[in-house]
Design a protein around this motif. Structure first.
Motif, PDB file in Angstrom:
ATOM      1  N   LEU A 392       0.820  -1.211   0.000  1.00 50.17           N
ATOM      2  CA  LEU A 392       0.000   0.000   0.000  1.00 50.17           C
ATOM      3  C   LEU A 392       0.854   1.261   0.000  1.00 50.17           C
ATOM      4  N   LEU A 393       1.880   1.280   0.857  1.00 52.94           N
ATOM      5  CA  LEU A 393       2.732   2.470   0.954  1.00 52.94           C
ATOM      6  C   LEU A 393       3.532   2.701  -0.326  1.00 52.94           C
ATOM      7  N   LEU A 394       3.960   1.638  -1.001  1.00 55.95           N
ATOM      8  CA  LEU A 394       4.656   1.792  -2.268  1.00 55.95           C
ATOM      9  C   LEU A 394       3.731   2.345  -3.349  1.00 55.95           C
ATOM     10  N   LYS A 395       2.491   1.885  -3.353  1.00 56.78           N
ATOM     11  CA  LYS A 395       1.533   2.396  -4.334  1.00 56.78           C
ATOM     12  C   LYS A 395       1.269   3.890  -4.131  1.00 56.78           C
ATOM     13  N   LEU A 396       1.251   4.281  -2.876  1.00 54.81           N
ATOM     14  CA  LEU A 396       1.019   5.695  -2.554  1.00 54.81           C
ATOM     15  C   LEU A 396       2.305   6.519  -2.626  1.00 54.81           C
ATOM     16  N   GLU A 397       3.429   5.857  -2.970  1.00 57.06           N
ATOM     17  CA  GLU A 397       4.733   6.515  -3.096  1.00 57.06           C
ATOM     18  C   GLU A 397       5.164   7.193  -1.789  1.00 57.06           C
ATOM     19  N   LYS A 398       4.756   6.570  -0.680  1.00 53.10           N
ATOM     20  CA  LYS A 398       5.170   7.104   0.618  1.00 53.10           C
ATOM     21  C   LYS A 398       6.570   6.614   0.990  1.00 53.10           C
ATOM     22  N   ILE A 399       6.983   5.466   0.425  1.00 59.81           N
ATOM     23  CA  ILE A 399       8.268   4.877   0.789  1.00 59.81           C
ATOM     24  C   ILE A 399       8.938   4.308  -0.455  1.00 59.81           C
ATOM     25  N   SER A 400      10.208   3.971  -0.312  1.00 55.82           N
ATOM     26  CA  SER A 400      10.915   3.143  -1.289  1.00 55.82           C
ATOM     27  C   SER A 400      11.517   1.971  -0.530  1.00 55.82           C
ATOM     28  N   VAL A 401      11.672   0.841  -1.234  1.00 61.54           N
ATOM     29  CA  VAL A 401      12.134  -0.379  -0.573  1.00 61.54           C
ATOM     30  C   VAL A 401      13.247  -1.001  -1.412  1.00 61.54           C
ATOM     31  N   GLU A 402      14.262  -1.505  -0.734  1.00 64.11           N
ATOM     32  CA  GLU A 402      15.303  -2.249  -1.417  1.00 64.11           C
ATOM     33  C   GLU A 402      15.750  -3.412  -0.537  1.00 64.11           C
ATOM     34  N   ILE A 403      16.356  -4.401  -1.201  1.00 62.06           N
ATOM     35  CA  ILE A 403      16.877  -5.562  -0.492  1.00 62.06           C
ATOM     36  C   ILE A 403      18.400  -5.501  -0.537  1.00 62.06           C
ATOM     37  N   VAL A 404      19.030  -5.620   0.599  1.00 59.10           N
ATOM     38  CA  VAL A 404      20.486  -5.617   0.691  1.00 59.10           C
ATOM     39  C   VAL A 404      20.931  -6.987   1.186  1.00 59.10           C
ATOM     40  N   GLY A 405      21.821  -7.619   0.427  1.00 55.35           N
ATOM     41  CA  GLY A 405      22.309  -8.937   0.806  1.00 55.35           C
ATOM     42  C   GLY A 405      21.479 -10.038   0.195  1.00 55.35           C
ATOM     43  N   LYS A 406      21.843 -11.284   0.486  1.00 56.10           N
ATOM     44  CA  LYS A 406      21.171 -12.436  -0.079  1.00 56.10           C
ATOM     45  C   LYS A 406      20.923 -13.487   1.001  1.00 56.10           C
ATOM     46  N   GLY A 407      19.975 -14.354   0.705  1.00 51.86           N
ATOM     47  CA  GLY A 407      19.701 -15.478   1.593  1.00 51.86           C
ATOM     48  C   GLY A 407      19.193 -15.027   2.954  1.00 51.86           C
ATOM     49  N   ARG A 408      19.567 -15.805   3.959  1.00 52.82           N
ATOM     50  CA  ARG A 408      19.065 -15.508   5.305  1.00 52.82           C
ATOM     51  C   ARG A 408      19.639 -14.216   5.863  1.00 52.82           C
ATOM     52  N   GLY A 409      20.763 -13.774   5.325  1.00 48.38           N
ATOM     53  CA  GLY A 409      21.352 -12.537   5.813  1.00 48.38           C
ATOM     54  C   GLY A 409      20.803 -11.300   5.136  1.00 48.38           C
ATOM     55  N   ALA A 410      19.852 -11.456   4.227  1.00 43.68           N
ATOM     56  CA  ALA A 410      19.294 -10.312   3.507  1.00 43.68           C
ATOM     57  C   ALA A 410      18.506  -9.417   4.449  1.00 43.68           C
ATOM     58  N   LYS A 411      18.517  -8.132   4.179  1.00 43.60           N
ATOM     59  CA  LYS A 411      17.778  -7.153   4.969  1.00 43.60           C
ATOM     60  C   LYS A 411      16.904  -6.318   4.043  1.00 43.60           C
ATOM     61  N   THR A 412      15.748  -5.994   4.520  1.00 43.48           N
ATOM     62  CA  THR A 412      14.840  -5.101   3.803  1.00 43.48           C
ATOM     63  C   THR A 412      15.047  -3.684   4.322  1.00 43.48           C
ATOM     64  N   VAL A 413      15.342  -2.750   3.431  1.00 44.41           N
ATOM     65  CA  VAL A 413      15.584  -1.348   3.800  1.00 44.41           C
ATOM     66  C   VAL A 413      14.383  -0.525   3.344  1.00 44.41           C
ATOM     67  N   ILE A 414      13.760   0.169   4.281  1.00 41.98           N
ATOM     68  CA  ILE A 414      12.588   0.993   3.982  1.00 41.98           C
ATOM     69  C   ILE A 414      12.963   2.450   4.227  1.00 41.98           C
TER      70      ILE A 414
END
Length: 505
Positions: A392-414
């Motif tokens: 919902l927040l991405l559709k409203l352009e309130k935030i941007s999201v990216e993934i840093v890292g891979k596998g179990r060590g990956a983190k979601t950055v908002i």
């Protein structure tokens, strides 16, 4: 009482007679006259069409014995622990299909395994009263501290198949209403023998099968699976008592045969939801009672009012019962405001979205990162709910999201988009805010058929009124996916491919 006191452990003959009445003979017949009619006298044995067999057994519920006389029952009860309050056709088959008489409803209330911890008799009686049930005939306390609550029928019910089915339905509803054991339901079950030591409450009051049927219907236990829902919640009515159906009932000129109790309870609920106090409702019901051709006892009117005004009683009468009792069509105006968030177990997506935005605004760099499960838990959401909120927040352009890292060590950055001025509304808010938004959006789409982007406000309008997308990914499908061309801080899309997110195990 002491276990050494034989009188305390002796079976209660008075309660046996309250239950079984003429289903048992006084004493066994002499062998030469067994099962033959004799002169009705103090010592005679008369076999009649009302007799029913009682079964008894010990602690291990094995080697059950049966009896057909009060004398044998009293003797066997000295050495057994359990018995059947409902009686059977045959002496050697304790099967439901062999039941002959239904004598009482017995509810099992356990206090073990963490259930009803600390429940004492006054609390149990309060539960019964709050459920709108009549006073029990007697209550037996078990060694574990639990209770067997008896509602003895004023007339034994023949155990036809439909009567047994109805019995179990009522027993289950009554058990649920007072917090008892729903697994201990059945007409042919064993229960602990009542003795002077374990009977802790006794009124000898009986109840009719029809009265319990009315209680079941008035509380509308079937409404959960039907379209006739109880008028529950915080409701305001427009002239409820001035409706033709209610005026007909209040007049007292029309009361269905056998439905005086139901009519009184329905009217009590109508007075309650219309803002009358319990005292005022009782006064009006006494006046109504004097108008009807066959008045109820005054104490019954008081009981109906107490039941209707109990905390656990329905907020108002059901449409189905008003129409049934009055034979009139009934319509009402119902308004039920939304509960405050603090009163709800769950939140709406737009509320969680606001929480996320507020949390990002409070951070110095307006950024938060971590595994999706940890981020979801920090806002009290499941992973699937968290994904919908981010969507919902991405559709409203309130935030941007990216993934840093891979596998179990990956983190979601908002990251918070501080340039966005689109507000987050619930669907009901949106409709009230701008009822013509849909028309404007259609017009905007037609003028932009060439594929040009809508301006900020029109785009927001389109997002706010759009229907939810079908085939929403479940919690095992990552829609915050990384494009095959790499992560690199690139914003993520939502036309989810059938691949797993790096953040999912």
């Amino acid at each position: 009482m002491s276990a050494n006191n034989p009188q305390a452990l002796a079976p209660d003959d008075g309660l046996f007679r309250l239950l079984f009445r003429d289903q048992l003979n006084e004493m066994p017949a002499p062998k030469r006259r067994k099962f033959r009619k004799g002169r009705e006298g103090k010592d005679s044995f008369v076999f009649n069409d009302k007799c029913g067999w009682v079964f008894l057994c010990g602690q291990n519920l094995a080697k059950a014995k049966s009896c057909l006389t009060y004398q044998t029952l009293s003797n066997l009860a000295q050495h057994h622990t359990y018995y059947t309050p409902n009686t059977f056709f045959q002496r050697d088959e304790r099967k439901e299909a062999q039941l002959r008489w239904l004598n009482a409803f017995i509810l099992d209330v356990d206090v073990k395994n963490g259930e009803n911890t600390g429940l004492i008799l006054p609390d149990l009686l309060d539960r019964i009263d709050a459920a709108g049930l009549p006073q029990p005939s007697f209550v037996v306390q078990t060694p574990s501290g639990g209770y067997h609550v008896y509602f003895v029928l004023n007339e034994p019910r023949r155990a036809y198949t439909n009567a047994i089915m109805r019995y179990k339905k009522l027993q289950r509803a009554m058990t649920t209403a007072i917090g008892g054991d729903r697994q201990a339901v059945g007409a042919g079950r064993f229960f602990r023998l009542p003795t002077a030591a374990n009977v802790i409450y006794r009124t000898d009051q009986t109840v009719s099968f029809e009265e319990l049927n009315d209680w079941y219907a008035i509380n509308d236990f079937d409404a959960a699976t039907s379209h006739s829902q109880p008028l529950s919640g915080t409701i305001q009515f427009t002239g409820l008592l001035t409706q033709k159906a209610l005026k007909k009932l209040i007049s007292g000129a029309f009361v269905k045969p056998g439905k005086r109790d139901s009519t009184a309870y329905t009217l009590a609920l109508a007075f309650k939801v219309s803002g009358y106090s319990a005292a005022e409702a009782e006064e009006h019901l006494h006046t109504w009672n004097h108008r009807i051709s066959d008045p109820l006892d005054s104490f019954v009117i008081s009981q109906k009012v107490q039941s209707a005004y109990a905390e656990s009683a329905p907020a108002g009468p059901t449409k189905k019962w008003i129409e049934y009792l009055s034979d009139e069509k009934f319509t009402y105006v119902k308004w039920e405001p939304a509960k405050a968030r603090s009163e709800r177990k769950t939140s709406h997506y737009h509320e969680w979205a606001t929480d996320v935005v507020d949390a990002l605004r409070a951070l110095p760099d307006h950024t938060i990162s971590g595994p999706q499960r940890d981020l979801a838990a920090s806002w009290g959401m499941s992973v699937s709910s968290f994904q919908e909120v981010i969507k919902l927040l991405l559709k409203l352009e309130k935030i941007s999201v990216e993934i840093v890292g891979k596998g179990r060590g990956a983190k979601t950055v908002i990251r918070l988009n501080t340039d966005s001025n689109i507000e987050i509304f619930s669907s009901s808010h949106k409709e009230k805010k701008d009822p013509k938004a849909k028309r404007r959006c259609r017009s905007s789409r037609s003028t932009n058929a060439s594929g040009a982007l809508l301006d900020g406000q029109d785009k927001a309008s389109e997002i706010l009124i759009s229907k939810p997308e079908k085939n929403v990914p479940d919690s095992n499908t990552g829609f915050l996916y990384v494009l095959e061309r790499g992560v690199g801080g690139r914003p993520l899309g939502f036309s989810s491919p059938r691949t797993r997110s790096p953040d999912f195990p």
